[in-house]
Design a protein around this motif. Structure first.
Motif: not given
Length: 54
Positions: A6-14
């Protein structure tokens, strides 16, 4: 044996000086990061360790 990757987008946020991770784009600044799936079963658990039941 059938294996699914499975592929999923992951976002790093401040957010407020802290770093948070999300599965949806961040408001304002943030970046999409590449995450590789874990391989193997990981390290064995040492059940004799004092913190094993914690």
């Amino acid at each position: 044996m059938l294996v699914s990757h499975a592929a999923a987008d992951v976002y790093r946020c401040r957010e407020g000086g802290r770093i948070a991770f999300s599965d949806s784009p961040c408001e304002g600044s943030g970046e999409r990061i590449k995450v590789a799936p874990a391989i193997g079963q990981g390290a064995p658990i040492d059940e004799t360790s004092p913190s094993a039941g914690a």
